[in-house]
Enzyme design. Structure first.
Site, PDB file in Angstrom:
ATOM      1  N   ASN A  10      -0.231   7.927   0.669  1.00  0.00           N
ATOM      2  CA  ASN A  10      -1.247   7.931   1.206  1.00  0.00           C
ATOM      3  C   ASN A  10      -2.000   7.345   1.667  1.00  0.00           C
ATOM      4  O   ASN A  10      -3.487   6.889   1.093  1.00  0.00           O
ATOM      5  CB  ASN A  10      -1.865   9.353   0.835  1.00  0.00           C
ATOM      6  CG  ASN A  10      -2.766  10.458   1.385  1.00  0.00           C
ATOM      7  OD1 ASN A  10      -2.577  10.077   3.022  1.00  0.00           O
ATOM      8  ND2 ASN A  10      -3.569  11.359   1.040  1.00  0.00           N
ATOM      9  N   LYS A  12      -4.463   7.407   4.073  1.00  0.00           N
ATOM     10  CA  LYS A  12      -5.736   8.465   4.655  1.00  0.00           C
ATOM     11  C   LYS A  12      -5.579   7.367   6.381  1.00  0.00           C
ATOM     12  O   LYS A  12      -4.866   7.450   6.802  1.00  0.00           O
ATOM     13  CB  LYS A  12      -6.905   8.251   3.228  1.00  0.00           C
ATOM     14  CG  LYS A  12      -6.306   8.730   2.288  1.00  0.00           C
ATOM     15  CD  LYS A  12      -7.247   9.150   1.234  1.00  0.00           C
ATOM     16  CE  LYS A  12      -6.649   9.474  -0.143  1.00  0.00           C
ATOM     17  NZ  LYS A  12      -7.530  10.111  -1.375  1.00  0.00           N
ATOM     18  N   HIS A  96      -3.621  18.818   1.877  1.00  0.00           N
ATOM     19  CA  HIS A  96      -4.053  17.411   0.492  1.00  0.00           C
ATOM     20  C   HIS A  96      -6.093  17.912   0.237  1.00  0.00           C
ATOM     21  O   HIS A  96      -6.413  18.909   1.047  1.00  0.00           O
ATOM     22  CB  HIS A  96      -4.442  16.206   1.436  1.00  0.00           C
ATOM     23  CG  HIS A  96      -4.882  14.988   0.713  1.00  0.00           C
ATOM     24  ND1 HIS A  96      -6.477  15.314  -0.107  1.00  0.00           N
ATOM     25  CD2 HIS A  96      -4.256  14.237  -0.184  1.00  0.00           C
ATOM     26  CE1 HIS A  96      -6.641  13.579  -0.672  1.00  0.00           C
ATOM     27  NE2 HIS A  96      -5.463  13.766  -0.716  1.00  0.00           N
ATOM     28  N   GLU A  98      -8.608  16.485   0.629  1.00  0.00           N
ATOM     29  CA  GLU A  98      -9.429  16.437   1.447  1.00  0.00           C
ATOM     30  C   GLU A  98      -9.375  16.639   3.392  1.00  0.00           C
ATOM     31  O   GLU A  98     -10.586  17.590   4.151  1.00  0.00           O
ATOM     32  CB  GLU A  98      -9.481  14.865   2.173  1.00  0.00           C
ATOM     33  CG  GLU A  98      -9.467  14.238   1.038  1.00  0.00           C
ATOM     34  CD  GLU A  98      -9.061  12.568   0.784  1.00  0.00           C
ATOM     35  OE1 GLU A  98      -8.646  12.511   1.847  1.00  0.00           O
ATOM     36  OE2 GLU A  98      -9.669  11.970  -0.014  1.00  0.00           O
ATOM     37  N   GLU A 168      -3.178  17.296  -7.476  1.00  0.00           N
ATOM     38  CA  GLU A 168      -4.210  16.172  -7.385  1.00  0.00           C
ATOM     39  C   GLU A 168      -5.288  16.841  -7.755  1.00  0.00           C
ATOM     40  O   GLU A 168      -5.702  17.975  -7.080  1.00  0.00           O
ATOM     41  CB  GLU A 168      -4.236  15.725  -6.086  1.00  0.00           C
ATOM     42  CG  GLU A 168      -3.125  14.944  -5.642  1.00  0.00           C
ATOM     43  CD  GLU A 168      -3.861  14.123  -4.824  1.00  0.00           C
ATOM     44  OE1 GLU A 168      -2.929  12.689  -4.705  1.00  0.00           O
ATOM     45  OE2 GLU A 168      -3.746  14.102  -3.417  1.00  0.00           O
ATOM     46  N   GLY A 174     -10.064   9.000  -5.977  1.00  0.00           N
ATOM     47  CA  GLY A 174     -10.709   8.437  -5.485  1.00  0.00           C
ATOM     48  C   GLY A 174     -11.802   7.248  -6.243  1.00  0.00           C
ATOM     49  O   GLY A 174     -12.867   7.001  -6.030  1.00  0.00           O
ATOM     50  N   SER A 214      -6.229   8.693  -8.710  1.00  0.00           N
ATOM     51  CA  SER A 214      -6.797   7.428  -8.946  1.00  0.00           C
ATOM     52  C   SER A 214      -5.433   6.618  -9.691  1.00  0.00           C
ATOM     53  O   SER A 214      -5.244   6.287 -11.349  1.00  0.00           O
ATOM     54  CB  SER A 214      -7.914   7.084 -10.190  1.00  0.00           C
ATOM     55  OG  SER A 214      -8.386   7.652  -9.318  1.00  0.00           O
TER      56      SER A 214
END
Ligand code: 13P
Length: 254
Positions: A10, A12, A96, A98, A168, A174, A214
């Protein structure tokens, strides 16, 4: 049941078009030995067609990172499933964390997006995961259950053939904090159980469940060797061929 692994990157909101072309090309050239493991590159919309062009003579697939559920219309700034398909993409990431955190995505909108993707013949990578607060207050299993059952509501067994689930944990994205293989396996097994209850054991046995948060060359093998972890959805480490390829190679060797 042994399931071949699927490793998705991904990207991003990283990579302009020349950087995207270069990265896709490096991954293509250096992954010719990969036979069993599926590789999916998910660049930003702006580079979708270009990345597809770069990898179309290989077995690497391309995916988008989001879509809007309407076919077309006055929805400034949005992109439909058909538009994504016309760029040569086969996949789309949906829900996702985010998107959920910064752009108001809910289980109901995730559900609409999945249906729109499948109707257009795209495969969906559907993300679920708990926040740090939720984990610490002991509601992880409940959060996952709601996201899976509400997100996948109304889908058929056939639809499920075109779905990948990505677990996730938000606190691991991150942050450099990876879930331990045991923590990840526990939730993956729970997700497979939920799929079994909702769609039957034939669907549950076949569905691929990726871990994300991660993932790096150093932890890929231990995570990917867990029985219910069928791949990885990689963020930071997918932005360089030197860190993405070892994760793919780790998957291929299992
Ligand atoms: P990181 O690998 O950077 O933690 O990101 C994971 C992720 O969000 C992939 O979708």
């Amino acid at each position: 049941m042994k399931r071949n692994k699927v490793i998705a990157g991904n990207w991003k909101m990283y990579k302009n078009n020349s950087e995207a072309q270069q990265l896709a090309n490096q991954i293509k050239i250096r992954s010719t030995e990969i036979k069993k493991t599926e590789i999916i590159l998910c660049p930003p919309f702006s580079a979708l067609a270009l990345v597809h062009e770069q990898v179309k003579d290989s077995s690497i697939a391309v995916g988008a990172q989001n879509l809007y559920w309407e076919k077309e219309g006055a929805f400034t700034g949005e992109i439909s499933a058909g538009m994504i398909k016309s760029c040569g993409a086969a996949y789309v990431i949906i829900g996702h964390s985010e998107r959920r955190q910064y752009f108001g995505e809910t289980d109901a909108t995730v559900n609409k997006r999945i249906k729109a993707a499948l109707a257009e013949g795209l495969k969906a990578i559907v993300c679920v995961g708990e926040s740090l607060d939720q984990r610490e207050s002991g509601v992880t299993a409940k959060v996952i259950e709601t996201q899976v059952t509400a997100g996948l509501e109304g889908l058929s067994k056939d639809d499920m053939k075109n779905l990948i689930i990505a677990y996730e944990p938000v606190w691991a994205i991150g942050t450099g904090k990876t879930a331990t293989p045991e923590q990840a396996q526990e939730v993956h097994a729970q997700i497979r159980g939920l799929i079994d209850a909702q769609f039957g054991s034939d669907v549950a046995e076949k569905i691929k469940i990726q871990y994300g948060g991660s993932v790096k060359p150093e932890n890929a093998e231990t995570l990917l060797s867990q029985p219910d972890i069928d791949g990885a959805l990689v963020g930071g480490a997918c932005l360089k061929a030197e860190t993405f390829l070892p994760i793919i190679q780790a998957a291929e060797l299992l």
